[in-house]
Design a protein around this motif. Structure first.
Motif, PDB file in Angstrom:
ATOM      1  N   ALA A  60      30.666 -52.860 -69.423  1.00 11.26           N
ATOM      2  CA  ALA A  60      29.453 -53.552 -68.972  1.00 11.26           C
ATOM      3  C   ALA A  60      28.204 -52.924 -69.562  1.00 11.26           C
ATOM      4  CB  ALA A  60      29.367 -53.539 -67.450  1.00 11.26           C
ATOM      5  N   MET A  61      27.323 -53.783 -70.041  1.00 10.17           N
ATOM      6  CA  MET A  61      26.036 -53.321 -70.577  1.00 10.17           C
ATOM      7  C   MET A  61      24.930 -53.420 -69.538  1.00 10.17           C
ATOM      8  SD  MET A  61      24.166 -56.326 -70.941  1.00 10.17           S
ATOM      9  CE  MET A  61      23.052 -56.395 -72.295  1.00 10.17           C
ATOM     10  N   GLU A  62      25.249 -54.052 -68.378  1.00 19.35           N
ATOM     11  CA  GLU A  62      24.249 -54.228 -67.328  1.00 19.35           C
ATOM     12  C   GLU A  62      24.967 -54.591 -66.030  1.00 19.35           C
ATOM     13  OE1 GLU A  62      20.118 -56.125 -67.930  1.00 19.35           O
ATOM     14  OE2 GLU A  62      21.453 -57.797 -67.400  1.00 19.35           O
ATOM     15  N   LEU A  63      24.379 -54.165 -64.912  1.00 18.22           N
ATOM     16  CA  LEU A  63      24.894 -54.505 -63.588  1.00 18.22           C
ATOM     17  C   LEU A  63      23.854 -55.397 -62.904  1.00 18.22           C
ATOM     18  CD1 LEU A  63      26.160 -50.973 -62.487  1.00 18.22           C
ATOM     19  CD2 LEU A  63      27.370 -52.734 -63.773  1.00 18.22           C
ATOM     20  N   VAL A  64      24.300 -56.532 -62.381  1.00 12.97           N
ATOM     21  CA  VAL A  64      23.419 -57.502 -61.736  1.00 12.97           C
ATOM     22  C   VAL A  64      23.820 -57.567 -60.262  1.00 12.97           C
ATOM     23  CG1 VAL A  64      22.662 -59.900 -61.693  1.00 12.97           C
ATOM     24  CG2 VAL A  64      23.225 -58.812 -63.878  1.00 12.97           C
ATOM     25  N   VAL A  65      22.926 -57.123 -59.387  1.00 14.63           N
ATOM     26  CA  VAL A  65      23.216 -57.040 -57.958  1.00 14.63           C
ATOM     27  C   VAL A  65      22.392 -58.088 -57.218  1.00 14.63           C
ATOM     28  CG1 VAL A  65      23.207 -55.536 -55.917  1.00 14.63           C
ATOM     29  CG2 VAL A  65      23.647 -54.558 -58.192  1.00 14.63           C
ATOM     30  N   GLY A  66      23.052 -58.812 -56.325  1.00 21.09           N
ATOM     31  CA  GLY A  66      22.359 -59.824 -55.537  1.00 21.09           C
ATOM     32  C   GLY A  66      21.469 -59.198 -54.479  1.00 21.09           C
ATOM     33  N   LEU A  67      20.235 -59.695 -54.379  1.00 18.33           N
ATOM     34  CA  LEU A  67      19.268 -59.238 -53.375  1.00 18.33           C
ATOM     35  C   LEU A  67      19.032 -60.378 -52.394  1.00 18.33           C
ATOM     36  CD1 LEU A  67      17.258 -57.009 -52.452  1.00 18.33           C
ATOM     37  CD2 LEU A  67      15.543 -58.182 -53.850  1.00 18.33           C
ATOM     38  N   GLY A 110      26.819 -59.141 -74.542  1.00 11.78           N
ATOM     39  CA  GLY A 110      27.427 -58.054 -73.783  1.00 11.78           C
ATOM     40  C   GLY A 110      27.919 -58.481 -72.412  1.00 11.78           C
ATOM     41  N   VAL A 111      28.929 -57.768 -71.965  1.00  7.10           N
ATOM     42  CA  VAL A 111      29.515 -57.993 -70.645  1.00  7.10           C
ATOM     43  C   VAL A 111      28.548 -57.495 -69.581  1.00  7.10           C
ATOM     44  CG1 VAL A 111      31.411 -57.321 -69.104  1.00  7.10           C
ATOM     45  CG2 VAL A 111      31.868 -57.790 -71.521  1.00  7.10           C
ATOM     46  N   ARG A 112      28.408 -58.274 -68.528  1.00  6.22           N
ATOM     47  CA  ARG A 112      27.617 -57.864 -67.369  1.00  6.22           C
ATOM     48  C   ARG A 112      28.504 -57.958 -66.148  1.00  6.22           C
ATOM     49  NH1 ARG A 112      25.191 -60.725 -70.988  1.00  6.22           N
ATOM     50  NH2 ARG A 112      23.036 -60.533 -71.568  1.00  6.22           N
ATOM     51  N   LEU A 113      28.258 -57.099 -65.160  1.00  8.46           N
ATOM     52  CA  LEU A 113      28.937 -57.220 -63.878  1.00  8.46           C
ATOM     53  C   LEU A 113      27.982 -57.861 -62.890  1.00  8.46           C
ATOM     54  CD1 LEU A 113      30.876 -53.903 -63.069  1.00  8.46           C
ATOM     55  CD2 LEU A 113      31.686 -55.950 -64.224  1.00  8.46           C
ATOM     56  N   GLY A 114      28.492 -58.791 -62.107  1.00  8.97           N
ATOM     57  CA  GLY A 114      27.760 -59.358 -60.987  1.00  8.97           C
ATOM     58  C   GLY A 114      28.301 -58.722 -59.727  1.00  8.97           C
ATOM     59  N   ILE A 115      27.415 -58.334 -58.815  1.00 11.73           N
ATOM     60  CA  ILE A 115      27.839 -57.592 -57.629  1.00 11.73           C
ATOM     61  C   ILE A 115      27.217 -58.220 -56.384  1.00 11.73           C
ATOM     62  CG2 ILE A 115      27.835 -55.322 -56.511  1.00 11.73           C
ATOM     63  CD1 ILE A 115      27.454 -54.173 -59.423  1.00 11.73           C
ATOM     64  N   ALA A 166      29.788 -63.128 -55.957  1.00 14.22           N
ATOM     65  CA  ALA A 166      29.418 -62.338 -57.135  1.00 14.22           C
ATOM     66  C   ALA A 166      29.407 -63.210 -58.388  1.00 14.22           C
ATOM     67  CB  ALA A 166      30.377 -61.153 -57.304  1.00 14.22           C
ATOM     68  N   VAL A 167      30.364 -64.142 -58.478  1.00  9.83           N
ATOM     69  CA  VAL A 167      30.398 -65.073 -59.607  1.00  9.83           C
ATOM     70  C   VAL A 167      29.126 -65.922 -59.608  1.00  9.83           C
ATOM     71  CG1 VAL A 167      31.530 -67.159 -60.507  1.00  9.83           C
ATOM     72  CG2 VAL A 167      32.905 -65.157 -59.875  1.00  9.83           C
ATOM     73  N   LEU A 168      28.736 -66.440 -58.433  1.00 15.85           N
ATOM     74  CA  LEU A 168      27.526 -67.269 -58.347  1.00 15.85           C
ATOM     75  C   LEU A 168      26.279 -66.466 -58.725  1.00 15.85           C
ATOM     76  CD1 LEU A 168      28.254 -69.263 -55.076  1.00 15.85           C
ATOM     77  CD2 LEU A 168      28.186 -70.165 -57.412  1.00 15.85           C
ATOM     78  N   ILE A 169      26.194 -65.228 -58.250  1.00 13.80           N
ATOM     79  CA  ILE A 169      25.049 -64.367 -58.581  1.00 13.80           C
ATOM     80  C   ILE A 169      24.964 -64.163 -60.086  1.00 13.80           C
ATOM     81  CG2 ILE A 169      24.200 -61.971 -58.430  1.00 13.80           C
ATOM     82  CD1 ILE A 169      25.370 -62.011 -55.502  1.00 13.80           C
ATOM     83  N   LEU A 170      26.085 -63.793 -60.688  1.00 16.72           N
ATOM     84  CA  LEU A 170      26.091 -63.507 -62.121  1.00 16.72           C
ATOM     85  C   LEU A 170      25.861 -64.766 -62.944  1.00 16.72           C
ATOM     86  CD1 LEU A 170      26.357 -61.538 -64.437  1.00 16.72           C
ATOM     87  CD2 LEU A 170      28.849 -61.724 -64.237  1.00 16.72           C
ATOM     88  N   GLN A 171      26.500 -65.873 -62.578  1.00 19.83           N
ATOM     89  CA  GLN A 171      26.329 -67.107 -63.357  1.00 19.83           C
ATOM     90  C   GLN A 171      24.886 -67.583 -63.302  1.00 19.83           C
ATOM     91  OE1 GLN A 171      29.002 -68.477 -65.278  1.00 19.83           O
ATOM     92  NE2 GLN A 171      27.163 -69.290 -66.241  1.00 19.83           N
ATOM     93  N   THR A 172      24.261 -67.466 -62.137  1.00 25.15           N
ATOM     94  CA  THR A 172      22.852 -67.839 -62.017  1.00 25.15           C
ATOM     95  C   THR A 172      21.986 -66.950 -62.907  1.00 25.15           C
ATOM     96  OG1 THR A 172      23.186 -68.658 -59.780  1.00 25.15           O
ATOM     97  CG2 THR A 172      20.921 -68.102 -60.402  1.00 25.15           C
ATOM     98  N   ALA A 173      22.282 -65.651 -62.926  1.00 22.86           N
ATOM     99  CA  ALA A 173      21.523 -64.726 -63.778  1.00 22.86           C
ATOM    100  C   ALA A 173      21.711 -65.071 -65.261  1.00 22.86           C
ATOM    101  CB  ALA A 173      21.955 -63.288 -63.509  1.00 22.86           C
TER     102      ALA A 173
END
Length: 169
Positions: free
Chosen positions: A56-63, A4-9, A134-141
């Motif tokens: 998107a099936m999930e949102l990934v937000v950087g903390l 599934g598609v995820r968004l990195g934020i 956001a790309v780095l956050i999502l790719q790391t996840a």
């Protein structure tokens, strides 16, 4: 790996960078930079719109955590923004789309370095650095999930499980 598609934020003080991955969860790519709107929340509305458009099936937000792993004022601000996102998301057709917080230590620094190394002029960094972060956050996840077999980071806004009276959860 969950499909599934995820968004990195990446939520910054002035802008929100958004990235997305392919349905196989292999590669994160930049999507858009959204101006922050502290007064009306149009940034949150736009993120929800993008999540719907991209499926998107999930949102990934950087903390943002300190180097020692603790959370400071910046992390508290992100948690507030994520709470507002969760409220707006719940009221939208995307209702129960999960939101996860993942450690984003130094992603903006790494994004600036990567842009510099790829030849992007310093004055152009501002318009794309949030997407790059956001790309780095999502790719790391994505890489973490592939390595561990489980979702990365901390799930937020998860409804509490109800248990029958007299039983412990």
């Amino acid at each position: 790996m969950r499909p599934g598609v995820r968004l990195g934020i990446d939520v910054g003080e002035a802008r929100v960078g958004v990235a997305a991955c392919d349905p196989g969860g292999l590669l994160a790519t930049p999507v858009e930079t959204v101006a922050r709107d502290l007064q009306h929340g149009s940034d949150i509305d736009r993120v929800i719109t993008l999540a719907g458009e991209l499926g998107a099936m999930e949102l990934v937000v950087g903390l943002p955590r300190s180097l020692d792993g603790s959370e400071g004022p910046a992390a508290a601000g992100i948690r507030t923004w994520v709470k507002q996102l969760g409220t707006a998301l719940h009221a939208s057709p995307l209702g129960n789309t999960p939101i996860r917080l993942v450690d984003e230590r130094l992603t903006t620094v790494d994004a600036h370095r990567g842009l510099r190394e790829s030849g992007v002029a310093g004055r152009r960094h501002r318009s794309v650095v949030d997407q790059a972060a956001a790309v780095l956050i999502l790719q790391t996840a994505l890489d973490t999930e592939r390595a561990t077999g489980g979702p990365p980071g901390e799930r937020v806004g998860r409804p509490r499980r109800r248990t029958p009276k007299g039983k412990k959860a």
